[in-house]
Motif scaffolding. Structure first.
Motif, PDB file in Angstrom:
ATOM      1  N   LYS A  33       0.750  -1.278  -0.028  1.00 10.81           N
ATOM      2  CA  LYS A  33      -0.073  -0.057   0.070  1.00 10.81           C
ATOM      3  C   LYS A  33       0.732   1.165   0.059  1.00 10.81           C
ATOM      4  N   LEU A 150      -8.695   9.762 -11.091  1.00  7.63           N
ATOM      5  CA  LEU A 150      -8.522  10.163  -9.875  1.00  7.63           C
ATOM      6  C   LEU A 150      -9.965  10.816  -9.571  1.00  7.63           C
ATOM      7  N   ASP A 153     -11.162   9.498  -6.102  1.00  4.01           N
ATOM      8  CA  ASP A 153     -10.319   9.498  -5.151  1.00  4.01           C
ATOM      9  C   ASP A 153      -9.881   8.087  -4.787  1.00  4.01           C
ATOM     10  N   GLU A 155      -8.117   4.536  -4.262  1.00  6.74           N
ATOM     11  CA  GLU A 155      -6.769   3.994  -3.435  1.00  6.74           C
ATOM     12  C   GLU A 155      -5.603   3.399  -4.419  1.00  6.74           C
ATOM     13  N   VAL A 157      -4.148   3.276  -8.360  1.00  6.02           N
ATOM     14  CA  VAL A 157      -4.335   4.175  -9.653  1.00  6.02           C
ATOM     15  C   VAL A 157      -3.444   3.288 -10.760  1.00  6.02           C
ATOM     16  N   LEU A 181       1.338  12.437  -6.987  1.00  5.96           N
ATOM     17  CA  LEU A 181       0.392  10.991  -6.547  1.00  5.96           C
ATOM     18  C   LEU A 181       1.144  10.243  -5.448  1.00  5.96           C
ATOM     19  N   LYS A 184       1.022  12.003  -2.250  1.00  2.00           N
ATOM     20  CA  LYS A 184      -0.361  11.696  -1.566  1.00  2.00           C
ATOM     21  C   LYS A 184      -0.563  10.393  -0.859  1.00  2.00           C
ATOM     22  N   LYS A 186      -0.778   7.389  -2.597  1.00  2.00           N
ATOM     23  CA  LYS A 186      -1.642   6.459  -3.345  1.00  2.00           C
ATOM     24  C   LYS A 186      -0.567   5.327  -3.887  1.00  2.00           C
ATOM     25  N   THR A 187      -1.196   4.075  -3.909  1.00  2.00           N
ATOM     26  CA  THR A 187      -0.569   3.076  -4.631  1.00  2.00           C
ATOM     27  C   THR A 187      -0.963   3.285  -5.909  1.00  2.00           C
ATOM     28  N   VAL A 188       0.251   3.326  -6.784  1.00  2.00           N
ATOM     29  CA  VAL A 188       0.341   3.562  -8.040  1.00  2.00           C
ATOM     30  C   VAL A 188       1.053   2.323  -9.062  1.00  2.00           C
TER      31      VAL A 188
END
Ligand SMILES: Nc1ncnc2c1ncn2[C@@H]1O[C@H](COP(=O)(O)OP(=O)(O)OP(=O)(O)O)[C@@H](O)[C@H]1O
Ligand SMILES: [Mg+2]
Length: 317
Positions: A33, A150, A153, A155, A157, A181, A184, A186-188
């Protein structure tokens, strides 16, 4: 906590066949995560197939994928509410402006509480809100695509080749957005065939070739574990220096009649070469020591180069 709930994504023995073609061959990995994970590989390696199985679009032939604790083949409806997707070759409505496009997607995904101005700010499109999609350059189009991904919002992306075809400046501008991102939390999940992109953005890189993951780790680990050399360049050397390096048992190359390029195994070797040149009273004007990059790791593992061309952007920035 189980593996499935600890990680954002768990992929176990994933295989995808298209008839006779084995596009993805028994791949397994986890994505933590808040992690930026890059699947790096050349055209046809199986990146899109993998990402589109993980984000629920395609069905696997065999294996198991768990996303945010849910089986991707069984909980598609719940999963799509919590993820965002920028598909490869994203496109949008030609005559609709940036703001109208985002407003439409906000309604489509029932996200009327999303702060559209914050979203526009995040992808740095503030000056382009009244511009129609057809008038946007490639980089701006991709940033709009990221904003669409996005709207809910999400979790996690998924970004499938977000910078392919962009010129270096537009690519860097997309990277800025992706770094935002990451900040912030985010899981990318990113796919790319640009090694600089993977090196700059990803916490973990999985190198995929012909449907198989052939190496995985942080960019630093991949380089450390697969390449054991440094490239030393001595600029504007005089002739004596070349002989000195050669007599030490190294295999130097003379470039442009003025630069020595030599591959060494340890930083100690660099030190030894510099001392020997100094002791011989030879001169050089500059020096550069370069570690190998992911491109060289890929080349070493597969014997092939990662394709790295770009097409000029259309339209004005
Ligand atoms: N829907 C499909 N039906 C049949 N074959 C497919 C399909 N999608 C992909 N393939 C084939 O599977 C292999 C992997 O394709 P995939 O699109 O996953 O690769 P990729 O790594 O995303 O490539 P690229 O960098 O070009 O986007 C390729 O040989 C491709 O031609
Ligand atoms: Mg692809």
């Amino acid at each position: 906590m189980t593996k499935e709930t600890t990680y954002a994504i768990v992929v176990e023995k994933l295989t995808k066949r298209y008839g006779e073609l084995l596009a993805v061959n028994d791949i397994s990995f986890t994505v933590g995560k808040g992690e930026v994970f890059a699947l790096l590989g050349p055209n046809g390696a199986g990146k899109t197939t993998s990402v589109e199985i993980i984000d629920t679009i395609r069905a696997p032939t065999s294996g198991k994928v768990t996303l945010l604790g849910m089986d991707v083949t069984k909980r598609k409806y719940d999963i799509v509410r919590r993820i965002g997707v920028l598909p490869q070759g994203f496109s949008s409505f030609d005559r609709i402006t940036v703001r109208e496009t985002l407003q439409f997607y906000l309604r489509l995904f029932c996200c009327m509480n999303t702060d559209i101005d914050a979203l526009i700010e995040l992808v740095n499109l503030k000056d382009k809100t009244k511009e129609q999609y057809k008038n946007l350059s490639g980089g701006l189009r991709q940033r709009l695509g990221i904003a669409i991904a996005l709207v809910n919002d999400p979790e996690v992306v998924f970004l499938d080749e977000p910078t392919t075809g962009l010129d270096p400046r537009a690519r860097r501008e997309v990277w800025e957005v992706l770094l935002g991102l990451k900040e912030k939390g985010k899981t990318v999940f990113l796919t790319t065939h640009y090694m600089e992109e993977a090196e700059l953005l990803a916490d973990t890189v999985a190198i995929i070739s012909k449907g198989e993951i052939i190496a995985m780790g942080s960019p630093g680990e991949l380089i450390e574990n697969n390449t054991k050399y440094l490239d030393l360049t001595l600029q504007s050397v005089d002739e004596k220096a070349f002989e000195v390096v050669r007599k030490m048992g190294f295999d130097p190359l003379l470039d442009n009649h003025r630069d020595i390029k030599v591959r060494v195994e340890h930083t100690d070797d660099v030190q030894k070469i510099l001392s020997a040149i100094k002791d011989a009273g030879a001169l050089y004007l500059g020096l550069d020591v370069r570690k190998p990059n992911l491109e060289e790791v890929f080349l070493k593992l597969t014997g092939e180069a990662l394709h790295d061309g770009y097409v000029e952007e259309k339209g004005a920035e």
